[in-house]
Design a protein around this motif. Structure first.
Motif, PDB file in Angstrom:
ATOM      1  N   ARG A  75       0.856  -1.189   0.000  1.00 30.03           N
ATOM      2  CA  ARG A  75       0.000   0.000   0.000  1.00 30.03           C
ATOM      3  C   ARG A  75       0.888   1.235   0.000  1.00 30.03           C
ATOM      4  O   ARG A  75       2.018   1.181   0.465  1.00 30.03           O
ATOM      5  N   GLN A  76       0.369   2.346  -0.458  1.00 27.05           N
ATOM      6  CA  GLN A  76       1.129   3.590  -0.489  1.00 27.05           C
ATOM      7  C   GLN A  76       0.593   4.607   0.527  1.00 27.05           C
ATOM      8  O   GLN A  76       0.543   5.792   0.266  1.00 27.05           O
ATOM      9  N   THR A  77       0.233   4.128   1.699  1.00 27.88           N
ATOM     10  CA  THR A  77      -0.237   5.035   2.735  1.00 27.88           C
ATOM     11  C   THR A  77       0.960   5.636   3.467  1.00 27.88           C
ATOM     12  O   THR A  77       2.076   5.099   3.410  1.00 27.88           O
ATOM     13  N   GLU A  78       0.711   6.710   4.165  1.00 28.08           N
ATOM     14  CA  GLU A  78       1.785   7.362   4.922  1.00 28.08           C
ATOM     15  C   GLU A  78       2.406   6.397   5.935  1.00 28.08           C
ATOM     16  O   GLU A  78       3.622   6.355   6.114  1.00 28.08           O
ATOM     17  N   GLU A  79       1.577   5.590   6.573  1.00 24.52           N
ATOM     18  CA  GLU A  79       2.075   4.619   7.553  1.00 24.52           C
ATOM     19  C   GLU A  79       3.027   3.614   6.902  1.00 24.52           C
ATOM     20  O   GLU A  79       4.099   3.333   7.429  1.00 24.52           O
ATOM     21  N   TYR A  80       2.660   3.072   5.746  1.00 26.10           N
ATOM     22  CA  TYR A  80       3.505   2.102   5.055  1.00 26.10           C
ATOM     23  C   TYR A  80       4.821   2.752   4.606  1.00 26.10           C
ATOM     24  O   TYR A  80       5.888   2.148   4.747  1.00 26.10           O
ATOM     25  N   LEU A  81       4.725   3.954   4.047  1.00 24.28           N
ATOM     26  CA  LEU A  81       5.930   4.660   3.593  1.00 24.28           C
ATOM     27  C   LEU A  81       6.863   4.951   4.770  1.00 24.28           C
ATOM     28  O   LEU A  81       8.080   4.713   4.680  1.00 24.28           O
ATOM     29  N   ASP A  82       6.325   5.445   5.869  1.00 25.41           N
ATOM     30  CA  ASP A  82       7.140   5.771   7.047  1.00 25.41           C
ATOM     31  C   ASP A  82       7.818   4.529   7.623  1.00 25.41           C
ATOM     32  O   ASP A  82       9.008   4.568   7.960  1.00 25.41           O
ATOM     33  N   ARG A  83       7.077   3.440   7.747  1.00 27.24           N
ATOM     34  CA  ARG A  83       7.652   2.198   8.292  1.00 27.24           C
ATOM     35  C   ARG A  83       8.768   1.683   7.385  1.00 27.24           C
ATOM     36  O   ARG A  83       9.821   1.263   7.860  1.00 27.24           O
ATOM     37  N   PHE A  84       8.527   1.698   6.082  1.00 23.26           N
ATOM     38  CA  PHE A  84       9.528   1.218   5.132  1.00 23.26           C
ATOM     39  C   PHE A  84      10.790   2.081   5.209  1.00 23.26           C
ATOM     40  O   PHE A  84      11.909   1.557   5.305  1.00 23.26           O
ATOM     41  N   GLU A  85      10.627   3.398   5.195  1.00 23.04           N
ATOM     42  CA  GLU A  85      11.783   4.301   5.220  1.00 23.04           C
ATOM     43  C   GLU A  85      12.564   4.182   6.530  1.00 23.04           C
ATOM     44  O   GLU A  85      13.801   4.225   6.527  1.00 23.04           O
ATOM     45  N   ALA A  86      11.878   4.010   7.636  1.00 11.87           N
ATOM     46  CA  ALA A  86      12.567   3.827   8.922  1.00 11.87           C
ATOM     47  C   ALA A  86      13.385   2.542   8.899  1.00 11.87           C
ATOM     48  O   ALA A  86      14.519   2.506   9.401  1.00 11.87           O
ATOM     49  N   ALA A  87      12.838   1.486   8.317  1.00 15.13           N
ATOM     50  CA  ALA A  87      13.556   0.209   8.242  1.00 15.13           C
ATOM     51  C   ALA A  87      14.772   0.312   7.326  1.00 15.13           C
ATOM     52  O   ALA A  87      15.844  -0.213   7.644  1.00 15.13           O
ATOM     53  N   ILE A  88      14.638   1.006   6.223  1.00 15.20           N
ATOM     54  CA  ILE A  88      15.745   1.174   5.264  1.00 15.20           C
ATOM     55  C   ILE A  88      16.940   1.847   5.931  1.00 15.20           C
ATOM     56  O   ILE A  88      18.085   1.461   5.718  1.00 15.20           O
ATOM     57  N   ARG A  89      16.668   2.854   6.750  1.00 11.13           N
ATOM     58  CA  ARG A  89      17.744   3.631   7.391  1.00 11.13           C
ATOM     59  C   ARG A  89      18.588   2.782   8.362  1.00 11.13           C
ATOM     60  O   ARG A  89      19.672   3.183   8.727  1.00 11.13           O
ATOM     61  N   LYS A  90      18.086   1.628   8.751  1.00  9.58           N
ATOM     62  CA  LYS A  90      18.807   0.762   9.697  1.00  9.58           C
ATOM     63  C   LYS A  90      19.842  -0.127   9.019  1.00  9.58           C
ATOM     64  O   LYS A  90      20.568  -0.837   9.701  1.00  9.58           O
ATOM     65  N   HIS A  91      19.909  -0.095   7.691  1.00  2.00           N
ATOM     66  CA  HIS A  91      20.776  -1.025   6.959  1.00  2.00           C
ATOM     67  C   HIS A  91      21.834  -0.278   6.145  1.00  2.00           C
ATOM     68  O   HIS A  91      21.544   0.225   5.057  1.00  2.00           O
ATOM     69  N   PRO A  92      23.053  -0.213   6.643  1.00  5.13           N
ATOM     70  CA  PRO A  92      24.120   0.509   5.921  1.00  5.13           C
ATOM     71  C   PRO A  92      24.470  -0.131   4.577  1.00  5.13           C
ATOM     72  O   PRO A  92      25.095   0.518   3.736  1.00  5.13           O
TER      73      PRO A  92
END
Length: 153
Positions: A75-92
């Motif tokens: 889904r392209q909701t704000e919640e999905y985008l925020d969760r995905f982006e937060a997870a991405i930032r954890k992986h160098p």
């Protein structure tokens, strides 16, 4: 922050050569060195300039393979985008991440030495990202042009 033509020119020149001296930068944009330095500092403090980087050749040319990954979320909701982006930032391992228009939601870049390393990244990181519906990966053949490396916010 409002960016004027002088600021845009400063940013353009810094993108071309982040090691340009302040005196040369000031001369190029038509400011005094102190006024130029003040503008650069404001651009840094506002977050417009997030950092500086060095482009480094691999010790063994061709040793690293850039993999471009297109991610489609459920889904392209704000919640999905925020969760995905937060997870991405954890992986160098993920060097760049862009929110996209078009066929996929995000485009990522990772650099790997071989397919085995990418398989690990795919299984352990990409497949575990929240909300992912589809992953499409493409391996680069060679780098034709690099002007800067990805920098996280």
């Amino acid at each position: 922050m409002s960016i004027d033509a002088v600021d845009r020119n400063i940013l353009r020149l810094l993108r071309l050569d982040a090691r340009i001296s302040n005196a040369k930068l000031a001369q190029e944009v038509g400011l005094s060195p102190s006024a130029c330095l003040r503008r650069v500092k404001i651009l840094e403090d506002s977050g417009t300039i997030r950092g500086y980087t060095a482009l480094v050749d691999a010790p063994n040319p061709g040793a690293e393979i850039a993999v471009i990954i297109n991610i489609t979320l459920e889904r392209q909701t704000e919640e999905y985008l925020d969760r995905f982006e937060a997870a991405i930032r954890k992986h160098p391992e993920i060097k760049e991440c862009y929110l996209m228009t078009g066929g996929s939601d995000y485009m990522l870049r990772v650099d790997v030495e071989n397919a085995v390393e990418f398989e690990r990244i795919h299984k352990v990181i990409l497949s575990a990202l929240p909300g992912v519906l589809r992953i499409h990966s493409s391996f680069s053949i060679r780098n034709v042009l690099a002007t800067r490396s990805g920098k996280r916010r």
